[in-house]
Design an enzyme around this catalytic site. Sequence first.
Site, PDB file in Angstrom:
ATOM      1  N   CYS A 264       0.688  -1.330  -0.137  1.00  0.00           N
ATOM      2  CA  CYS A 264       0.070   0.076   0.143  1.00  0.00           C
ATOM      3  C   CYS A 264       0.949   1.267   0.003  1.00  0.00           C
ATOM      4  O   CYS A 264       1.418   1.536  -1.143  1.00  0.00           O
ATOM      5  CB  CYS A 264      -0.979  -0.086   1.130  1.00  0.00           C
ATOM      6  SG  CYS A 264      -2.257   0.956   0.947  1.00  0.00           S
ATOM      7  N   HIS A 348      -3.747  -5.493   0.175  1.00  0.00           N
ATOM      8  CA  HIS A 348      -3.725  -5.840   1.306  1.00  0.00           C
ATOM      9  C   HIS A 348      -3.464  -7.392   1.561  1.00  0.00           C
ATOM     10  O   HIS A 348      -4.722  -7.797   1.902  1.00  0.00           O
ATOM     11  CB  HIS A 348      -4.632  -5.105   2.330  1.00  0.00           C
ATOM     12  CG  HIS A 348      -4.199  -3.662   2.702  1.00  0.00           C
ATOM     13  ND1 HIS A 348      -3.359  -3.238   3.638  1.00  0.00           N
ATOM     14  CD2 HIS A 348      -4.583  -2.667   2.027  1.00  0.00           C
ATOM     15  CE1 HIS A 348      -3.211  -2.161   3.688  1.00  0.00           C
ATOM     16  NE2 HIS A 348      -3.987  -1.412   2.413  1.00  0.00           N
ATOM     17  N   GLU A 350      -2.644  -9.090   4.124  1.00  0.00           N
ATOM     18  CA  GLU A 350      -2.809  -9.378   5.360  1.00  0.00           C
ATOM     19  C   GLU A 350      -4.196  -9.244   5.734  1.00  0.00           C
ATOM     20  O   GLU A 350      -4.459  -9.596   7.022  1.00  0.00           O
ATOM     21  CB  GLU A 350      -1.767  -8.470   6.089  1.00  0.00           C
ATOM     22  CG  GLU A 350      -2.374  -7.173   6.503  1.00  0.00           C
ATOM     23  CD  GLU A 350      -2.577  -6.243   5.313  1.00  0.00           C
ATOM     24  OE1 GLU A 350      -3.276  -5.214   5.696  1.00  0.00           O
ATOM     25  OE2 GLU A 350      -1.949  -6.377   4.261  1.00  0.00           O
TER      26      GLU A 350
END
Length: 371
Positions: A264, A348, A350
């Site tokens: 990001c 993302h 995660e």
Amino acid sequence: MAEAILALADGRIFRGHAFGALGHTVGEVCFNTSMTGYQEILTDPSYTDQIMTFTYPHIGNVGINEDDMESADVAVRGCIVRVPARKTSNYRAEGDLAAWLEKQGIVGLSGIDTRALVRHLRDHGAQNGVIASDGMSDADAVAMARGWEGLEGRDLVGQVSCKEISEWSQGTYNLEQPGYQAPAMASHVVAFDYGCKRNIFRKLSDRGMKVSIVPATTSAADVLALQPDGIFLSNGPGDPAAVGYAVNTIRELLDSNVPIFGICMGHQLLSQALGLSTFKLKFGHRGGNHPVKDETTGKIEITSQNHGFAVADAEIPESVEITHRSLFDGTVEGLQVKGKPIFSVQYHPEASPGPHDADYLFDRFAGLVKA
């Protein structure tokens, strides 16, 4: 229940009810299309100075708990929902959303047509707004929204980054034996904290990486003095073009031969260090169902995203290969440096809760670190 309004900078007014703390707040109004994970979203530092609108109509049903915080505090300036849950129903819940927001001092709004608001933002672009539940007039609220400085050109990374070096070794949560795991550590990664989510550190720890978290202003020399096996560039809020000090540091690290992985904001800062530029999107990418194509394999990933800026690809340096693109608008979602262990993604991997299609990226980084 007190009346409340949302006043946008273009003069549009939405009327509803107070939710959370009473008062008024100003920020950039954005929306997230995820169906789950409201606590993770509200505590993600990438949402600093933003007012979050949830498109899923019913928010708050699983309550709030300390374990699911992505940072120590609530990051958003305000919260907008269609229908707040009247009851909390989850065995892990430690409280309800409305009471938690009130305790945190977060002003919210409920009962408006969130679909109409989202359509307005998609048509006219992200803009500043004010939530007011303290009797502020429409005219004063619109004036406040118009007078606020906004996000473009602002360095929010320095505002949210840690102030000193710390260590992280906690793995992901185990639902079968409630609690966070403690994986064995075999390698060492230095992570720049531009406003990082905790679950990123957990994903690194799961793969045997002890993480040293350093402030965003840490110099390249100080990072290399820690003798890392890998360097991680985290997510974060604000305009990447305003974080020149981080770009300069990353540029110095490019020739260190230490593997580098960015997510990001980290992806955007790495891109600038490599010679690309960034720009503000009309209304951003925020949600848990964004399709991304891996240009190197042809595989399609369903990804979780949260960014209001993107990497421009009008001029791509010879040393850079674009590896991923959004199937919504074709914007750059990933890149790598040819011949070097350096790569990044805009989305993302995660995200929790969220799709796990991109989990392999942590495995890729772990492989480079071990090598």
